[in-house]
Design an enzyme around this catalytic site. Structure first.
Site, PDB file in Angstrom:
ATOM      1  N   ASN A  44       0.826  -1.209   0.000  1.00 51.47           N
ATOM      2  CA  ASN A  44       0.000   0.000   0.000  1.00 51.47           C
ATOM      3  C   ASN A  44       0.855   1.250   0.000  1.00 51.47           C
ATOM      4  O   ASN A  44       0.577   2.224  -0.717  1.00 51.47           O
ATOM      5  CB  ASN A  44      -0.909   0.012   1.239  1.00 51.47           C
ATOM      6  CG  ASN A  44      -2.032  -0.996   1.161  1.00 51.47           C
ATOM      7  OD1 ASN A  44      -2.316  -1.558   0.114  1.00 51.47           O
ATOM      8  ND2 ASN A  44      -2.686  -1.237   2.289  1.00 51.47           N
ATOM      9  N   ARG A 383     -10.047  -4.213 -13.993  1.00 49.22           N
ATOM     10  CA  ARG A 383      -8.887  -5.005 -13.573  1.00 49.22           C
ATOM     11  C   ARG A 383      -9.228  -6.479 -13.735  1.00 49.22           C
ATOM     12  O   ARG A 383     -10.284  -6.918 -13.306  1.00 49.22           O
ATOM     13  CB  ARG A 383      -8.500  -4.715 -12.119  1.00 49.22           C
ATOM     14  CG  ARG A 383      -8.102  -3.274 -11.840  1.00 49.22           C
ATOM     15  CD  ARG A 383      -7.519  -3.129 -10.440  1.00 49.22           C
ATOM     16  NE  ARG A 383      -7.427  -1.750 -10.042  1.00 49.22           N
ATOM     17  CZ  ARG A 383      -6.431  -0.927 -10.373  1.00 49.22           C
ATOM     18  NH1 ARG A 383      -5.447  -1.389 -11.139  1.00 49.22           N
ATOM     19  NH2 ARG A 383      -6.410   0.323  -9.971  1.00 49.22           N
ATOM     20  N   ARG A 413      -4.803   1.984 -13.214  1.00 49.90           N
ATOM     21  CA  ARG A 413      -3.439   2.195 -12.718  1.00 49.90           C
ATOM     22  C   ARG A 413      -2.765   0.900 -12.282  1.00 49.90           C
ATOM     23  O   ARG A 413      -3.324   0.112 -11.524  1.00 49.90           O
ATOM     24  CB  ARG A 413      -3.440   3.195 -11.562  1.00 49.90           C
ATOM     25  CG  ARG A 413      -2.042   3.574 -11.094  1.00 49.90           C
ATOM     26  CD  ARG A 413      -2.069   4.690 -10.094  1.00 49.90           C
ATOM     27  NE  ARG A 413      -2.288   5.981 -10.714  1.00 49.90           N
ATOM     28  CZ  ARG A 413      -3.251   6.831 -10.372  1.00 49.90           C
ATOM     29  NH1 ARG A 413      -4.107   6.504  -9.442  1.00 49.90           N
ATOM     30  NH2 ARG A 413      -3.363   7.998 -10.965  1.00 49.90           N
ATOM     31  N   HIS A 443     -15.007   3.276 -14.827  1.00 47.94           N
ATOM     32  CA  HIS A 443     -14.830   2.498 -13.601  1.00 47.94           C
ATOM     33  C   HIS A 443     -16.071   1.662 -13.284  1.00 47.94           C
ATOM     34  O   HIS A 443     -16.094   0.918 -12.304  1.00 47.94           O
ATOM     35  CB  HIS A 443     -14.516   3.463 -12.444  1.00 47.94           C
ATOM     36  CG  HIS A 443     -14.045   2.808 -11.197  1.00 47.94           C
ATOM     37  ND1 HIS A 443     -14.773   2.824 -10.024  1.00 47.94           N
ATOM     38  CD2 HIS A 443     -12.924   2.108 -10.923  1.00 47.94           C
ATOM     39  CE1 HIS A 443     -14.119   2.180  -9.083  1.00 47.94           C
ATOM     40  NE2 HIS A 443     -12.994   1.732  -9.592  1.00 47.94           N
ATOM     41  N   TYR A 476     -11.702  -9.733  -1.810  1.00 47.54           N
ATOM     42  CA  TYR A 476     -12.435  -8.463  -1.804  1.00 47.54           C
ATOM     43  C   TYR A 476     -13.918  -8.751  -1.600  1.00 47.54           C
ATOM     44  O   TYR A 476     -14.488  -9.578  -2.307  1.00 47.54           O
ATOM     45  CB  TYR A 476     -12.281  -7.727  -3.135  1.00 47.54           C
ATOM     46  CG  TYR A 476     -10.962  -7.043  -3.374  1.00 47.54           C
ATOM     47  CD1 TYR A 476      -9.761  -7.618  -2.970  1.00 47.54           C
ATOM     48  CD2 TYR A 476     -10.895  -5.826  -4.038  1.00 47.54           C
ATOM     49  CE1 TYR A 476      -8.551  -7.008  -3.212  1.00 47.54           C
ATOM     50  CE2 TYR A 476      -9.689  -5.198  -4.288  1.00 47.54           C
ATOM     51  CZ  TYR A 476      -8.519  -5.789  -3.873  1.00 47.54           C
ATOM     52  OH  TYR A 476      -7.316  -5.178  -4.118  1.00 47.54           O
ATOM     53  N   ARG A 572     -14.017   2.142   4.662  1.00 48.14           N
ATOM     54  CA  ARG A 572     -12.807   1.362   4.920  1.00 48.14           C
ATOM     55  C   ARG A 572     -11.548   2.216   4.934  1.00 48.14           C
ATOM     56  O   ARG A 572     -10.688   2.073   5.784  1.00 48.14           O
ATOM     57  CB  ARG A 572     -12.643   0.259   3.863  1.00 48.14           C
ATOM     58  CG  ARG A 572     -11.483  -0.691   4.159  1.00 48.14           C
ATOM     59  CD  ARG A 572     -11.041  -1.456   2.929  1.00 48.14           C
ATOM     60  NE  ARG A 572     -10.248  -0.652   2.029  1.00 48.14           N
ATOM     61  CZ  ARG A 572     -10.466  -0.547   0.715  1.00 48.14           C
ATOM     62  NH1 ARG A 572     -11.473  -1.160   0.160  1.00 48.14           N
ATOM     63  NH2 ARG A 572      -9.678   0.194  -0.033  1.00 48.14           N
ATOM     64  N   HIS A 600     -14.879  -3.867   0.174  1.00 45.30           N
ATOM     65  CA  HIS A 600     -14.802  -3.164  -1.113  1.00 45.30           C
ATOM     66  C   HIS A 600     -16.165  -2.765  -1.671  1.00 45.30           C
ATOM     67  O   HIS A 600     -16.252  -1.943  -2.574  1.00 45.30           O
ATOM     68  CB  HIS A 600     -14.056  -4.042  -2.120  1.00 45.30           C
ATOM     69  CG  HIS A 600     -13.620  -3.339  -3.352  1.00 45.30           C
ATOM     70  ND1 HIS A 600     -14.251  -3.501  -4.573  1.00 45.30           N
ATOM     71  CD2 HIS A 600     -12.624  -2.447  -3.572  1.00 45.30           C
ATOM     72  CE1 HIS A 600     -13.646  -2.762  -5.491  1.00 45.30           C
ATOM     73  NE2 HIS A 600     -12.661  -2.107  -4.901  1.00 45.30           N
TER      74      HIS A 600
END
Length: 707
Positions: A44, A383, A413, A443, A476, A572, A600
């Site tokens: 992270n 992703r 990213r 997204h 997730y 979160r 998530h």
């Protein structure tokens, strides 16, 4: 009343990462999972420096103070404050690691360094170095190079100092005690596992870092040099990960992104981490050669960096030192063997992964790929997993003559290269690709399938809070709605029309879509609760998301709080809202759950005078999600699914083991348990779904959440 209205988003993010570090330091967490949390903490932090710290650094170097966008603090001052926080966190992470290593020894798991190699391991390590490590090593002698080599920000390096034996000392050298020094750098191979498992002995397990295997064999690496002493200390560089996309109209978007990803390797350094035991002269040599200045973040660390590798620490078969794995549960009345489309045509279904099996989503696409009546598949991808079954299913559909349209986000990213690879693969198979909209990342997580039934067009589809990624779906928590609701699916088709003709602003009857409608629509939903509170009706807002940092949205929640609306927030990560302040946010409570799974899902619940409106979304309450991306928020109409999502939110809210309070002082205090029994929200969520499966009528069970 607090002098501040908002918490700085960067500091709030660092507080989130401190919660991850808390898990590593928690004695109640199994030992090997504590190492995994250390790895997550480090990973992270790497991404934070590559993205957020780098962005603030660019602002600082531009000469702009940035106080307006940074909440009243200058970019330069914020960089200093971030560095100080990170230095403290790094120190804490080293303390925790030392404790974990001692506890591992009590379990007969020993981490060795190059000075602790026992005789019986000598030959194994020597052979391993010759056969595996040596062929993969990149070693560069630095002294005489005209240009310093480019160090990659995803790699670890050993900074080597060789004190040479001069062939003949001059009188001046003897007087000055001057010794010639040669510097070198060794890249730690990424092609090999960082941890080398050595042969066990007397029921004891031994592990050594590949770094120390290299250190143990320095004499072999530098055997052509006549040196007096040699030392090697680890260093690590982090670079600005901003993509610079050129405007050359002759290049395709894939070409531009591919070039930008390659250029990322030469991004400006933003952080330099070094072993505190390194010699001052060696440190100075590397800082000078790499043009790293005091304005950059220079972090003293321990003997080993790239601790993200702890996420892949070998388990040695010690499953007793890991969290118990709960197998994903089936969904009531939805079989992986029968036709999913037939079931979905009759009612909506919700999948809550990883509590329930992600395989339903794969099955949905595979069935569509084979069904002769299916004509069209449209899906957005952000992703993807390595060796993605999603991609395989879409290619299979194209081979079966379906018209497949995929909107794939090439600028996801750190997944750019992977997405380019998949895009090229799909293009080869004749899949129609859409590469997004200039200035807007896509997204949203949506899919629509068109099928001819009895001579009529019938649509099926899904809306999700998470990526269509079978790997991350194991850790997730995300919810996915499967539906044949024609009006919702017509709206999804409009989103795909927007990808093609994006100068038009489309009207949606059911979906809430960014960048045009999300902010204004949520303002209206909040205003409705404010009105209900003012007339004395039940009024509450329950929001579950990853990040809350948009100042205007926070102000709207403050307004609702002042009107008497009760607001519960499960956030979160970043939370720039300050809860519990009299006259501003006294009716707002905010918690963060950090546990074995990564929270998530985005779920939004509004009281609506006792007839709750429930939504699932791909969007957080961040400015980029509200105004700068294509996001989809979907209403839930099925009464059972509504109740299920409200119940799951309430289970999370009752959590008193892994829940921490958000507060202005960022101290991550755990929710007070008091006299209440232990209630671990993620485990209780799993138990809730187990109970749901025992109900033969497939109805959501009554939930008693009284403390």
């Amino acid at each position: 009343m607090s002098e501040n209205r908002y918490i700085d988003r960067e500091k709030s993010w660092l507080a989130f990462n401190a919660r991850v570090l808390q898990e590593a330091g928690d004695d109640a967490v199994p030992l090997l999972d504590r190492l995994r949390f250390l790895g997550i903490f480090s990973n992270n932090l790497d991404e934070f420096f590559r993205v957020r710290f780098a962005a603030i650094r660019r602002l600082s170097l531009s000469g702009i103070s940035g106080e307006k966008v940074l909440g009243g603090v200058s970019a330069e001052q914020l960089l200093k404050e971030i560095t100080q926080i990170v230095i403290q966190q790094q120190s804490e992470s080293l303390r925790i690691l030392s404790i974990i290593e001692k506890k591992l020894e009590a379990e007969n798991i020993f981490m060795l360094n190059e000075n602790e190699i026992v005789g019986e391991h000598e030959n194994f390590i020597k052979d391993f170095f010759i056969q595996k490590v040596s062929p993969a090593l990149v070693t560069i002698i630095l002294n005489d190079l005209a240009e310093f080599p480019l160090l990659k920000d995803t790699s670890g390096y050993l900074a080597v100092k060789l004190v040479m034996n001069p062939p003949k000392k001059s009188l001046l050298d003897i007087v000055k005690n001057k010794k010639q020094v040669t510097y070198a750098v060794i890249e730690i191979p990424k092609t090999l596992n960082r941890f080398v498992v050595l042969p066990p002995k007397d029921d004891k397990n031994y592990i050594i870092f590949i770094d120390d295997v290299i250190r143990h064999n320095l004499s072999s690496i530098f055997n052509i040099f006549d040196y007096e002493s040699v030392s090697a200390h680890m260093i690590k560089i982090t670079r600005d990960a901003q993509l610079e996309i050129d405007s050359d109209l002759s290049k395709s978007m894939m070409e531009k992104i591919a070039t930008s990803v390659k250029d990322r390797r030469i991004g400006e350094p933003v952080r330099f981490v070094y072993d505190q035991q390194i010699g001052k002269d060696t440190l100075k040599f590397f800082l000078n050669k790499m043009h790293i200045h005091q304005t950059d973040s220079i972090i003293p660390g321990g003997r080993y960096h790239n601790r993200r590798d702890y996420m892949n620490f070998p388990n040695l078969g010690r499953f007793d030192l890991l969290y118990k794995t709960n197998e994903p549960l089936p969904v009531c009345d939805l079989s992986l063997e029968g036709s999913m489309l037939e079931r979905i045509s009759k009612k909506d279904y919700l999948i809550n992964a990883p509590y329930q099996s992600f395989s339903y989503l794969i099955k949905f696409l595979r069935e569509a790929a084979l069904d002769p009546k299916v004509t069209t598949i449209k899906i957005t991808l952000y992703r993807l997993a390595k060796n993605s079954q999603i991609i395989s299913s879409l290619i299979n559909a194209a081979k079966n003559g379906k018209k497949v349209t995929v909107q794939i986000e090439l600028q996801a990213r750190f997944d750019e290269a992977s997405n380019i690879y998949y895009a090229e693969q799909m293009q080869t198979e004749g899949i129609n690709l859409i590469f997004g909209i200039k200035g807007l990342k896509v997204h949203s997580k949506i899919c629509v399938i068109e099928r001819i039934q009895d001579g009529k067009l019938k649509r099926y589809g899904l809306v999700s809070t998470g990526n269509f990624n079978e790997t991350t779906a194991k850790v997730y928590t995300d919810v996915t709605l499967f539906t044949s609701h024609d009006q919702i699916l017509k709206d999804i088709n409009k989103v795909f029309d927007f990808f093609d003709v994006n100068f038009r602003v489309y009207r949606y009857k059911h979906l809430i879509v960014s960048p045009h409608y999300t902010r204004s629509r949520f303002y209206k939903l909040i205003d409705r609760e404010i009105l209900h509170a003012k007339i004395g009706s039940e009024a509450y807002i329950k929001l579950k998301m990853n990040s809350l940092s948009d100042f205007d949205m926070i102000d709207k929640l403050y307004e609702a709080s002042r009107a008497g609306v009760k607001i519960q927030l499960q956030v979160r990560g970043i939370c720039s809202l300050i809860p519990g302040v009299k006259g501003m946010s006294e009716n707002i409570e905010a918690i963060s759950i950090v546990d074995n799974y990564l929270e998530h899902a985005r779920v939004f619940i509004f009281a609506n005078k006792g007839e709750p409106d429930v939504y699932i979304s791909s969007a957080d309450f961040m400015t980029r999600n509200l105004d700068g991306r294509v996001e989809v928020t979907c209403p839930i109409y099925d009464a059972n699914i509504k109740k299920e999502l409200i119940d799951v939110f309430n289970i999370g809210w009752k959590g008193n083991v892994k829940a921490r309070y958000h507060s202005e002082n960022l101290d991550n205090k755990y929710r007070v348990r008091g006299q209440n029994p232990v209630f671990r929200a993620q485990l209780e969520t799993y138990n809730y779904y187990k109970q749901l499966n025992t109900n033969s009528n497939a109805e959501v069970p009554a939930l008693n959440l009284k403390s």
